[in-house]
Design a protein around this motif. Structure first.
Motif, short mmCIF file in Angstrom:
data_model
loop_
_atom_site.label_atom_id
_atom_site.label_comp_id
_atom_site.label_asym_id
_atom_site.label_seq_id
_atom_site.Cartn_x
_atom_site.Cartn_y
_atom_site.Cartn_z
N VAL A 152 3.01 0.97 3.82
CA VAL A 152 2.91 -0.33 4.50
C VAL A 152 1.90 -1.27 3.81
CG1 VAL A 152 2.20 -1.47 6.65
CG2 VAL A 152 3.75 0.50 6.71
N PRO A 153 0.67 -0.82 3.51
CA PRO A 153 -0.29 -1.74 2.89
C PRO A 153 0.16 -2.33 1.55
CG PRO A 153 -1.44 0.13 3.83
CD PRO A 153 0.02 0.45 3.88
N VAL A 154 0.83 -1.53 0.72
CA VAL A 154 1.25 -2.06 -0.58
C VAL A 154 2.28 -3.16 -0.41
CG1 VAL A 154 3.09 -0.40 -1.15
CG2 VAL A 154 1.82 -1.44 -2.97
N TYR A 155 3.17 -3.02 0.59
CA TYR A 155 4.14 -4.09 0.86
C TYR A 155 3.45 -5.33 1.42
CZ TYR A 155 8.29 -1.30 -0.09
OH TYR A 155 9.25 -0.57 -0.71
N LEU A 156 2.47 -5.12 2.28
CA LEU A 156 1.74 -6.26 2.85
C LEU A 156 1.05 -7.07 1.76
CD1 LEU A 156 0.14 -4.70 6.06
CD2 LEU A 156 1.80 -6.59 6.00
N LYS A 157 0.53 -6.38 0.75
CA LYS A 157 -0.23 -7.06 -0.30
C LYS A 157 0.66 -7.61 -1.42
CE LYS A 157 -4.47 -6.39 1.23
NZ LYS A 157 -5.32 -7.50 1.68
N HIS A 158 1.93 -7.19 -1.43
CA HIS A 158 2.80 -7.62 -2.53
C HIS A 158 4.10 -8.24 -2.02
CE1 HIS A 158 0.22 -5.96 -5.66
NE2 HIS A 158 0.02 -4.93 -4.85
N THR A 159 5.07 -7.41 -1.65
CA THR A 159 6.40 -7.90 -1.29
C THR A 159 6.37 -8.95 -0.18
OG1 THR A 159 7.19 -5.68 -1.85
CG2 THR A 159 8.74 -7.13 -0.74
N ALA A 187 9.42 10.46 -8.84
CA ALA A 187 9.82 9.06 -9.10
C ALA A 187 9.31 8.10 -8.03
CB ALA A 187 11.35 8.98 -9.18
N PHE A 188 8.40 8.57 -7.17
CA PHE A 188 7.88 7.75 -6.07
C PHE A 188 7.35 6.41 -6.58
CE2 PHE A 188 4.32 7.44 -2.67
CZ PHE A 188 5.12 6.69 -1.83
N ARG A 189 6.53 6.47 -7.64
CA ARG A 189 5.96 5.23 -8.18
C ARG A 189 7.06 4.27 -8.63
NH1 ARG A 189 1.72 4.29 -13.29
NH2 ARG A 189 2.16 2.06 -13.48
N GLN A 190 8.04 4.79 -9.35
CA GLN A 190 9.12 3.94 -9.87
C GLN A 190 9.90 3.29 -8.72
OE1 GLN A 190 8.40 7.00 -11.16
NE2 GLN A 190 7.55 6.19 -13.07
N LYS A 191 10.08 4.04 -7.62
CA LYS A 191 10.84 3.50 -6.48
C LYS A 191 10.10 2.33 -5.85
CE LYS A 191 12.90 8.01 -5.65
NZ LYS A 191 12.88 9.24 -4.82
N GLY A 196 9.64 -4.82 -7.57
CA GLY A 196 8.97 -5.90 -8.29
C GLY A 196 7.46 -5.88 -8.11
N ILE A 197 6.93 -4.73 -7.66
CA ILE A 197 5.50 -4.62 -7.42
C ILE A 197 4.80 -4.16 -8.69
CG2 ILE A 197 3.73 -3.32 -6.15
CD1 ILE A 197 5.79 -3.19 -3.82
N GLU A 198 3.86 -4.97 -9.13
CA GLU A 198 3.03 -4.60 -10.29
C GLU A 198 1.59 -4.51 -9.82
OE1 GLU A 198 3.55 -7.15 -13.64
OE2 GLU A 198 5.72 -7.29 -13.33
N ASP A 199 0.98 -3.37 -10.01
CA ASP A 199 -0.39 -3.18 -9.53
C ASP A 199 -1.00 -1.99 -10.26
OD1 ASP A 199 -2.69 -2.48 -8.02
OD2 ASP A 199 -1.85 -3.46 -6.27
N PRO A 200 -2.19 -2.14 -10.83
CA PRO A 200 -2.83 -1.00 -11.50
C PRO A 200 -3.09 0.18 -10.55
CG PRO A 200 -4.35 -2.88 -11.30
CD PRO A 200 -2.99 -3.38 -10.96
#
Length: 269
Positions: A152-159, A187-191, A196-200
């Motif tokens: 959830v947090p990664v989507y909130l900060k990106h998508t 393949a979790f990261r790739q999914k 379109g999420i790019e984040d170090p």
């Protein structure tokens, strides 16, 4: 921040699943914060082990029917709702036949985690945020419980970062004893990146172990709640010495237990 609008994203909640540290905490918090004048919305997965008739779940047609693409495959989003008796609290359930029809939660009968748990977590995260968007409800705090809520947090900060509904909110992550063995699908990261999420930060998911996943999600958090008496020191290192607000471990029978939560939310503002 009295009168916060708190979105609870829960891996599990009792009475829909048996009492655990996570399910009991979510059940307690949702009601207590609502009674303290906050507005809440609460989501969990509709695992196949939940008896829909006994718990009086019903589909919300106006919220259902959207297709979410996970790893190039379409999956229909179904939204169900139920009320916790005696609490006047409504729970939204994220459902999908591919991911949640099986009569189990996160593991099979032998206790082995399902190999598609990564995609189930991605679908759950997308489903929660798409539904909140359809509800046109703007949270001020998003509180994630259990590793299954960690996308959830990664989507909130990106998508969803440009959506006006998700501006100026605070992300809270609760740390429990809910580690899974081994790793999620390689393949979790790739999914996640395929959105379109790019984040170090995502490099942590090259080896998607529980430890790395929690470090990853804590990186997005404004606040961390410690719900294990003995947190893993390697995970502690992810928030120690940062400016993240911490609610330290406290026993559930502490007299000011719930008041401390209210103060914590207010101080995040």
């Amino acid at each position: 921040m009295a009168g916060s609008k708190i979105l609870y994203v829960c891996q599990e909640i009792t009475p829909y699943l048996p009492p655990t540290a996570i399910s009991s905490e979510c059940r307690l918090l949702v009601q207590a914060m609502q009674e303290r004048g906050n507005e809440t919305r609460t989501f969990m997965p509709r695992y196949g082990s939940i008896n829909e008739r006994r718990n009086q779940l019903h589909e919300v047609i106006r919220l259902s029917g959207m297709n979410l693409i996970i790893d190039d495959n379409d999956h229909q989003l179904i939204i169900k709702v139920a009320s916790i008796p005696s609490a006047r609290v409504q729970i939204y359930f994220i459902d999908n036949d591919d991911y949640f029809a099986r009569k189990a939660v996160l593991t099979d009968a032998d206790g082995t985690p399902f190999p598609d748990n990564d995609e189930r977590a991605i679908f759950f995260a997308r489903g929660v945020l798409e539904t909140v968007r359809k509800l046109r409800w703007q949270p001020t705090v998003v509180h994630c419980h259990g590793w299954f809520s960690s996308v959830v947090p990664v989507y909130l900060k990106h998508t969803f970062a440009d959506d006006p509904l998700f501006q100026n909110l605070k992300i809270v992550v609760s740390l429990y004893d809910d580690a899974f063995p081994g790793t999620l699908d390689g393949a979790f990261r790739q999914k996640i990146e395929s959105e379109g999420i790019e984040d170090p930060h995502l490099s942590l998911l090259d080896e998607p172990s529980y430890e790395n996943l929690m470090k990853f999600v804590i990186g997005y958090a404004d606040g961390v709640v410690i719900r294990t008496e003995h947190p893993d020191p390697r995970i502690v290192a992810a928030y120690e010495g940062t400016d993240k607000k911490i609610l330290p471990w406290q026993p559930a029978d502490a007299p000011d237990y719930l008041d401390n939560y209210q103060k914590f939310y207010e101080e995040l503002a």
